[in-house]
Design an enzyme around this catalytic site. Sequence first.
Site, PDB file in Angstrom:
ATOM      1  CD  GLU A 137      -5.440  -5.705  -0.937  1.00  0.00           C
ATOM      2  OE1 GLU A 137      -4.822  -4.611  -0.916  1.00  0.00           O
ATOM      3  OE2 GLU A 137      -6.294  -6.018  -0.099  1.00  0.00           O
ATOM      4  CG  ASN A 196      -0.398  -0.212   2.525  1.00  0.00           C
ATOM      5  OD1 ASN A 196       0.668  -0.796   2.660  1.00  0.00           O
ATOM      6  ND2 ASN A 196      -1.085   0.268   3.541  1.00  0.00           N
TER       7      ASN A 196
HETATM    8 ZN    ZN Z   1      -8.136  -2.182  -1.383  1.00  0.00          ZN
END
Ligand code: ZN
Length: 129
Positions: free
Chosen positions: A55, A42
Amino acid sequence: MTDEELLERAREARKFAYTPYSGYQVGAALLSADGQVYTGCNIENAAYGNTMCAERTALYKAVSEGVRSFTKLAIAASESAPFPCGACRQSLFEFAPELEILVTWDGNVRKTTLGALLPEGFGPASLGK
Ligand SMILES: [Zn+2]
């Protein structure tokens, strides 16, 4: 590639998380149908809305390299279960509605599927594609 190997790739990817605001670090490892692994972390931003999940970072890296078929995704965090957010579930559904998902945090591992996390998802078939 074993589940544990894919989970380890997600844990390694987590080390690159850029999270000066939340401190919540996530790593992801996406296994393509041809056996390649695409990792992501992230990435936060001072303009919070520009933040990107691990993701989708992994997914977009793969798709941008011409890969569009995936079988399994591992996601790693530390203090709580990093099940994918709604936006990631939708983005993953576009390319891998049958995706297996492994989630790990603090020594725990949970297995699920994208179908369980996003039942009746909206995808290419919804548009007749
Ligand atoms: Zn997400």
